[in-house]
Motif scaffolding. Structure first.
Motif, PDB file in Angstrom:
ATOM      1  N   THR A 146      10.796 -18.345  26.407  1.00  0.00           N
ATOM      2  CA  THR A 146      12.175 -17.911  26.158  1.00  0.00           C
ATOM      3  C   THR A 146      12.818 -17.557  27.489  1.00  0.00           C
ATOM      4  O   THR A 146      12.187 -16.905  28.335  1.00  0.00           O
ATOM      5  CB  THR A 146      12.215 -16.688  25.226  1.00  0.00           C
ATOM      6  N   LYS A 148      16.636 -16.233  29.374  1.00  0.00           N
ATOM      7  CA  LYS A 148      17.927 -15.614  29.130  1.00  0.00           C
ATOM      8  C   LYS A 148      19.020 -16.353  29.880  1.00  0.00           C
ATOM      9  O   LYS A 148      18.894 -16.640  31.071  1.00  0.00           O
ATOM     10  CB  LYS A 148      17.900 -14.149  29.560  1.00  0.00           C
ATOM     11  N   GLN A 152      22.635 -14.970  25.852  1.00  0.00           N
ATOM     12  CA  GLN A 152      21.913 -15.857  24.945  1.00  0.00           C
ATOM     13  C   GLN A 152      20.451 -15.993  25.361  1.00  0.00           C
ATOM     14  O   GLN A 152      20.082 -15.770  26.520  1.00  0.00           O
ATOM     15  CB  GLN A 152      22.557 -17.243  24.917  1.00  0.00           C
ATOM     16  N   ILE A 153      19.622 -16.354  24.400  1.00  0.00           N
ATOM     17  CA  ILE A 153      18.213 -16.642  24.651  1.00  0.00           C
ATOM     18  C   ILE A 153      17.948 -18.092  24.253  1.00  0.00           C
ATOM     19  O   ILE A 153      18.305 -18.518  23.155  1.00  0.00           O
ATOM     20  CB  ILE A 153      17.299 -15.695  23.851  1.00  0.00           C
TER      21      ILE A 153
END
Length: 251
Positions: A146, A148, A152-153
């Protein structure tokens, strides 16, 4: 028997020969003796890095630390010296142990076994089986990360990653879509969570994906240069001490 390449850097030739005899009794088979900073630098320019270095600190033409100021060497080192004033500086390098002269046989054996303990990882499949046994409900290696992007991710599959790299105190991944993202993993941590059949750490600064390799070129007598499919970086170099392991990994 211990067949891995080893070198002794010691300016006192009788002391070097004595250590060589001690290592022979411990089963070492491939040991080179070097006696100065200049001789060591010349040796590293024409040879692949050894698995282990035994090294005095104060040599006839300077401190052995000088060798590492000009050459990128990530080999493990067991320091052998009559002085303890350089302990802190020694351990900032790839130091396994710090033996004071005269070297005792049991201390030498302990240092060698310490090196082997931390440099003989289980084979890939054994690691995979062990991790699966301990965590049966988890995938053994990461399949995605994941990242950033503002607020948002975003999910990045490992198949999309060409390389991970360290730069300016940050760690990044680069994708085959020519995107790069800051990540919260160090390269040391990445080595433990990535599938070693697909990813290989070629140097202090790079971990590369095997599927992303476009070309492998001879960079010098002891180093290789990697070109990836989409990554534009021209400094992706396999460290001297990783070349042999890297070639075996490719096979």
């Amino acid at each position: 028997m211990r067949s891995y390449k080893t070198i002794i850097i010691e300016d006192e030739k009788p002391a070097a020969r004595l250590l060589h005899r001690k290592l022979t009794l411990l089963g070492f088979q491939d040991v080179d003796l070097l006696h100065s900073v200049a001789q060591a630098k010349k040796w590293f320019e024409t040879h692949e890095a050894p698995a282990l270095i035994f090294m005095d600190i104060q040599l006839s033409d300077g401190l052995s630390f000088d060798i590492f100021e000009e050459l990128e060497i990530e080999t493990n080192i067991i320091f052998i010296t009559a002085y303890d004033e350089y302990t802190l500086k020694a351990f900032k390098l790839n130091s396994v142990d710090y033996l004071l002269k005269p070297i005792l046989d049991d201390e030498l054996q302990f240092a060698v076994e310490k090196f082997e303990k931390f440099n003989n990882p289980l084979p890939t499949q054994a690691l995979l089986d062990k991790k699966t046994m301990l965590f049966p409900n988890q995938l053994p290696y990461k399949s995605r990360f994941t990242v950033k992007i503002g607020l948002q991710i975003k999910l990045i599959d490992c198949d999309e990653v060409e390389c991970f790299y360290a730069q300016n105190k940050g760690n990044y991944l680069f994708t085959k879509n020519k995107e790069e993202y800051l990540i919260d993993y160090s390269l040391e941590k990445l080595e433990t969570v990535l599938d070693p059949r697909l990813f290989f750490r070629i140097s202090r600064n790079y971990i590369i994906q095997v599927k992303a390799i476009k070309n492998i070129n001879i960079h010098s007598a002891t180093r290789l240069k990697i070109t990836l499919n989409h990554c534009p970086f021209n400094n992706i170099i396999v460290s001297r001490d990783r070349v042999s392991i890297f070639k075996n990994w490719l096979d």
